[in-house]
Scaffold this active site. Structure first.
Site, PDB file in Angstrom:
ATOM      1  N   LEU A 325      57.805  49.689  39.029  1.00 29.76           N
ATOM      2  CA  LEU A 325      57.395  49.069  37.774  1.00 29.76           C
ATOM      3  C   LEU A 325      56.203  49.783  37.184  1.00 29.76           C
ATOM      4  O   LEU A 325      55.996  49.791  35.982  1.00 29.76           O
ATOM      5  CB  LEU A 325      57.005  47.608  38.012  1.00 29.76           C
ATOM      6  CG  LEU A 325      58.112  46.630  38.387  1.00 29.76           C
ATOM      7  CD1 LEU A 325      57.529  45.289  38.768  1.00 29.76           C
ATOM      8  CD2 LEU A 325      59.074  46.477  37.224  1.00 29.76           C
ATOM      9  N   GLY A 326      55.405  50.352  38.047  1.00 33.98           N
ATOM     10  CA  GLY A 326      54.221  51.026  37.534  1.00 33.98           C
ATOM     11  C   GLY A 326      53.189  51.175  38.616  1.00 33.98           C
ATOM     12  O   GLY A 326      53.475  51.025  39.807  1.00 33.98           O
ATOM     13  N   GLN A 327      51.996  51.463  38.154  1.00 33.07           N
ATOM     14  CA  GLN A 327      50.929  51.775  39.070  1.00 33.07           C
ATOM     15  C   GLN A 327      49.766  50.851  38.767  1.00 33.07           C
ATOM     16  O   GLN A 327      49.262  50.850  37.658  1.00 33.07           O
ATOM     17  CB  GLN A 327      50.513  53.230  38.832  1.00 33.07           C
ATOM     18  CG  GLN A 327      49.632  53.787  39.872  1.00 33.07           C
ATOM     19  CD  GLN A 327      50.407  54.042  41.139  1.00 33.07           C
ATOM     20  OE1 GLN A 327      51.547  54.470  41.115  1.00 33.07           O
ATOM     21  NE2 GLN A 327      49.788  53.759  42.271  1.00 33.07           N
ATOM     22  N   GLY A 328      49.396  50.046  39.723  1.00 32.84           N
ATOM     23  CA  GLY A 328      48.217  49.210  39.522  1.00 32.84           C
ATOM     24  C   GLY A 328      47.037  49.839  40.223  1.00 32.84           C
ATOM     25  O   GLY A 328      47.155  50.917  40.790  1.00 32.84           O
ATOM     26  N   GLY A 331      47.522  50.775  44.206  1.00 32.02           N
ATOM     27  CA  GLY A 331      48.855  50.936  44.750  1.00 32.02           C
ATOM     28  C   GLY A 331      49.978  50.951  43.733  1.00 32.02           C
ATOM     29  O   GLY A 331      49.777  50.664  42.561  1.00 32.02           O
ATOM     30  N   THR A 332      51.168  51.304  44.241  1.00 35.64           N
ATOM     31  CA  THR A 332      52.351  51.377  43.398  1.00 35.64           C
ATOM     32  C   THR A 332      53.069  50.021  43.408  1.00 35.64           C
ATOM     33  O   THR A 332      53.164  49.399  44.453  1.00 35.64           O
ATOM     34  CB  THR A 332      53.308  52.437  43.967  1.00 35.64           C
ATOM     35  OG1 THR A 332      52.545  53.601  44.246  1.00 35.64           O
ATOM     36  CG2 THR A 332      54.402  52.772  42.999  1.00 35.64           C
ATOM     37  N   VAL A 333      53.579  49.613  42.250  1.00 33.36           N
ATOM     38  CA  VAL A 333      54.223  48.302  42.164  1.00 33.36           C
ATOM     39  C   VAL A 333      55.732  48.461  41.977  1.00 33.36           C
ATOM     40  O   VAL A 333      56.181  49.247  41.139  1.00 33.36           O
ATOM     41  CB  VAL A 333      53.654  47.492  40.979  1.00 33.36           C
ATOM     42  CG1 VAL A 333      54.203  46.070  40.999  1.00 33.36           C
ATOM     43  CG2 VAL A 333      52.141  47.469  41.033  1.00 33.36           C
ATOM     44  N   LYS A 347      53.433  45.109  45.560  1.00 35.72           N
ATOM     45  CA  LYS A 347      52.508  46.242  45.458  1.00 35.72           C
ATOM     46  C   LYS A 347      52.287  46.877  46.826  1.00 35.72           C
ATOM     47  O   LYS A 347      51.879  46.222  47.771  1.00 35.72           O
ATOM     48  CB  LYS A 347      51.158  45.795  44.885  1.00 35.72           C
ATOM     49  CG  LYS A 347      50.194  46.970  44.774  1.00 35.72           C
ATOM     50  CD  LYS A 347      48.848  46.572  44.246  1.00 35.72           C
ATOM     51  CE  LYS A 347      48.926  46.299  42.769  1.00 35.72           C
ATOM     52  NZ  LYS A 347      47.558  46.059  42.233  1.00 35.72           N
ATOM     53  N   ASP A 444      38.645  45.608  35.821  1.00 35.41           N
ATOM     54  CA  ASP A 444      39.602  46.585  35.300  1.00 35.41           C
ATOM     55  C   ASP A 444      40.519  45.933  34.265  1.00 35.41           C
ATOM     56  O   ASP A 444      41.740  46.045  34.336  1.00 35.41           O
ATOM     57  CB  ASP A 444      40.400  47.206  36.449  1.00 35.41           C
ATOM     58  CG  ASP A 444      41.046  48.534  36.062  1.00 35.41           C
ATOM     59  OD1 ASP A 444      40.713  49.062  34.976  1.00 35.41           O
ATOM     60  OD2 ASP A 444      41.884  49.042  36.820  1.00 35.41           O
TER      61      ASP A 444
END
Ligand code: NAG
Ligand code: NAG
Ligand code: NAG
Ligand code: NAG
Ligand code: NAG
Ligand code: NAG
Ligand code: NAG
Ligand code: NAG
Ligand code: NAG
Ligand code: NAG
Length: 586
Positions: A325-328, A331-333, A347, A444
């Protein structure tokens, strides 16, 4: 409109904003991830943090550096280079962006990241003498701005030719410009400083010939494994440099920053030490008891926050990239579907929590109890696998940035929707700051951390855990978390963390939602650099209507929109005391 007090915007606060800092040029020019995934037994994350720490101290001292940490095949080879015109402080800022963005390649085993002010790369093999890689490329702007393309090409050729020649003769870096009558072109060339002269020359030759293909575009960049080159019709490099060899000018700032960086280092070393002491490689799934002893294992397994690693692995189809889904932060989600059909977001944490699992688990427990309609719910975590995982609620419409910055009509959010979103974010933030039992500073706030449900109601994600990632007893933060562009000046320079840091980021986000422009978009010409500056300029010229996203402009809503812009400006004042405490609007 709600109760936010709109203070009179004084000239004093304007000047504070102006003097914030030089330009670290952190906009993205290109990122390329290797296509080899980390095999689960060889997690090179263990070595990434110390390698980056070591690089960081080299970059601070010299503007560049290389490091090797660990043993093959898990070793991390890393390189970073600031471009020669950046001041020492801009170089630090640029490198800190590299450091936080490079892991976005994870779980791929390495990657290259070109920003407009610096470069970073890491791999599990030695690449220090490489000057080419498969994705060598010229990135061109197709915007043309010349009545006479052939004259323009001539000027580009001269500027590029001169900088590459000068860079070859002078330590691998040069800036320069060329002009014919009213046409000017500015250029910069930079080799990585570890390369010898002949490698540097070959790289610059290749980059120079590639970048010429961009002409008559107004901007061109050549991205090579051993060098970077750029030309532009606007002056983009820093005229007043304090090059890496020059000694520190403003000692007080250095001491503060040194202190902050020192703090990061100490914590990172602590984590490293803790990890080294522990379980480095582990092939088969151990039980929680094996891992953490009977007491903690019992607490975790009896908790309804506990997910099994194996189950989540299946739910996400083995962390398949098509589920990403993306990058938080951290970590990667991935999207996952649990065996009961429930959709979740999983995540995969880049940092290993194994050695402080009890504390981490407490934090998960705490964050799980923070519930509000505008906050994403943390459902639980998994602590028994190769990586620690967090499980969140899943929202159909993903994140706000996918809408407000998108030009396609079916992604259009109208003003009432945007207003509701702003209102919802404000309520969620207020709750975090004031009403939840644990006072939480988000650190953030940005468009990609605002998720949207099927009715486009906003949900703030990624809050709370920053505390456990960067233990923070005092008000001095141990690591500058967050995303440049959204970061308050006092936080960047002094590491001073209060709720006002969130209020600042919220203000930037409000301006983005109204203008439909990113605060630091990739590949922009230097002149359109700061969204905030643009809004201020229009405010001063009494022309705020100009900055409102045309797609939402509407005479009936105009006054309300302008009022919200003023709130955005109020929240982004340089002096934290002048920002409102409470951003909630009702
Ligand atoms: C980085 O590595 C070099 C070479 O081993 C060493 O001399 C230096 O002290 C290290 N710096 C830090 C901050 O660990
Ligand atoms: C890389 O950094 C690590 C950690 O600071 C240090 O121990 C090592 O000596 C460095 N290696 C090189 C080649 O700089
Ligand atoms: C890098 O990692 C990959 C995958 O784990 C491995 O196949 C390869 O041998 C490693 N390279 C080196 C030089 O160790
Ligand atoms: C890099 O090149 C490979 C093949 O040459 C291509 O498949 C890949 O999409 C490229 N990556 C990027 C980020 O352009
Ligand atoms: C740039 O190159 C041209 C020839 O291509 C030369 O005439 C000119 O003197 C050079 N300028 C500088 C500043 O080196
Ligand atoms: C530059 O000057 C030429 C004529 O000398 C004119 O046609 C052109 O529009 C000018 N370009 C710019 C960008 O001012
Ligand atoms: C077009 O070129 C002129 C002269 O180089 C420059 O002053 C102007 O800003 C450029 N316009 C754009 C939109 O890039
Ligand atoms: C530069 O480095 C490359 C790769 O290590 C080597 O092949 C070449 O001989 C070196 N050139 C000079 C002039 O030292
Ligand atoms: C560079 O420094 C000089 C003197 O300190 C100043 O007058 C000038 O405005 C500065 N230029 C830029 C682009 O910052
Ligand atoms: C490119 C450039 O202007 N470099 C200068 C940066 O500043 C140092 C001293 O402050 C000069 O020696 C460099 O020439």
């Amino acid at each position: 409109m709600g109760c936010v007090r709109i203070f009179f915007l004084t000239l004093a606060s304007l000047s504070i904003l102006k003097c914030a800092m030089g330009d670290p040029r952190t906009s993205l020019a290109g990122q390329f991830c290797s296509n080899i995934p980390v095999s689960s037994a060889t997690i090179n994350a263990e070595y990434f943090v110390p390698a980056m720490d070591n690089l960081s101290s080299q970059v601070n001292a010299n503007g560049h550096g290389t490091n090797i940490t660990g043993e093959n095949p898990n070793a991390v080879y890393a390189l970073a280079q600031c471009y020669g015109d950046l001041s020492q402080i801009d170089c630090k800022l640029c490198f800190s962006e590299i450091r936080s963005q490079l892991p976005k390649c994870y779980p791929q085993i390495g990657g290259l990241l070109f920003l407009d002010g610096c470069f970073g790369r890491y791999e599990n093999f030695s690449f220090f003498n490489e000057i080419f890689f498969p994705n060598d490329t010229a990135v061109c702007s197709f915007h043309q701005n010349s009545s006479n393309p052939s004259v323009f090409s001539q000027v580009v050729k001269e500027a590029v030719g001169n900088v590459s020649l000068n860079a070859k003769n002078d330590k691998g870096f040069a800036v320069g410009s060329s002009s014919i009558s009213n046409l000017s072109v500015y250029a910069l060339a930079q080799c990585w400083e570890n390369l010898n002269k002949s490698l540097c020359s070959s790289c610059l030759d290749a980059a120079a010939s590639a970048i010429l293909s961009c002409s008559p575009g107004t901007e061109g960049r050549a991205l090579y494994a051993g060098c970077f080159m750029r030309y532009s019709t606007s002056l983009f490099w820093n005229v007043n440099n304090t090059s890496s060899s020059s000694s520190g000018k403003s000692k007080t700032i250095w001491i503060t920053i040194g202190f902050v960086i020192g703090g990061i280092l100490v914590i990172a070393m602590g984590i490293l030490y803790a990890r080294r002491k522990g379980l480095l490689t582990r092939k088969k799934g151990p039980s929680l008891t094996d891992l953490y002893g009977p007491e903690i294992a019992l607490a975790i397994s009896q908790s309804n926050l506990n997910f099994k690693y194996e189950d989540l692995k299946k739910a996400t189809n083995y962390f398949c990239l098509s589920n990403k889904l993306g990058q938080g932060s951290y970590g990667t989600v991935y999207k996952g579907v649990l065996s009961d059909g429930k959709e979740v977001a999983v995540k995969q944490l880049f940092l290993n929590t194994r050695q402080w699992v009890d504390q981490f688990f407490n934090e998960v427990n705490l964050v799980n109890q923070v519930r509000h309609k505008n906050l994403v719910r943390l459902l639980g975590c998994s602590l028994d696998g190769a990586e620690s995982l967090l499980v969140y609620e899943f929202y159909q419409n993903r994140s706000l940035d996918l809408f407000i910055f998108d030009e396609t009509p079916d992604k259009l959010l109208d003003w009432p929707q945007r207003f509701d979103i702003i209102q919802g974010i404000a309520e969620g933030l207020s709750y975090l700051h004031e009403e939840s039992d644990t006072r939480i500073i988000h650190r953030d706030i940005k468009a990609s951390n605002i998720l949207l449900d099927d009715k486009f109601k906003p949900k703030i994600t990624d809050f709370g855990l920053a505390r456990s990632f960067a233990q923070d007893q005092t008000h001095l933060t141990t690591g500058i978390a967050g995303t440049l562009g959204y970061l308050a000046p006092e936080y960047i320079v002094h590491g001073h963390l209060t709720e006002k840091v969130d209020v600042y980021s919220f203000g930037i986000l409000v301006l983005e939602i109204i203008t439909g422009k990113r605060c630091s978009s990739s590949i922009v010409s230097a002149s359109e650099h700061s969204l905030l500056a643009k809004v201020w300029n229009n405010y001063k010229a009494n022309s705020l209507d100009n900055i409102i996203d045309k797609k939402i402009y509407d005479n009936n809503a105009r006054d309300e929109i302008i009022q919200v812009v003023l709130i955005g400006l109020q929240c982004t004042q340089g002096d934290p005391q002048s920002r409102p405490d409470d951003v909630e609007g009702r």
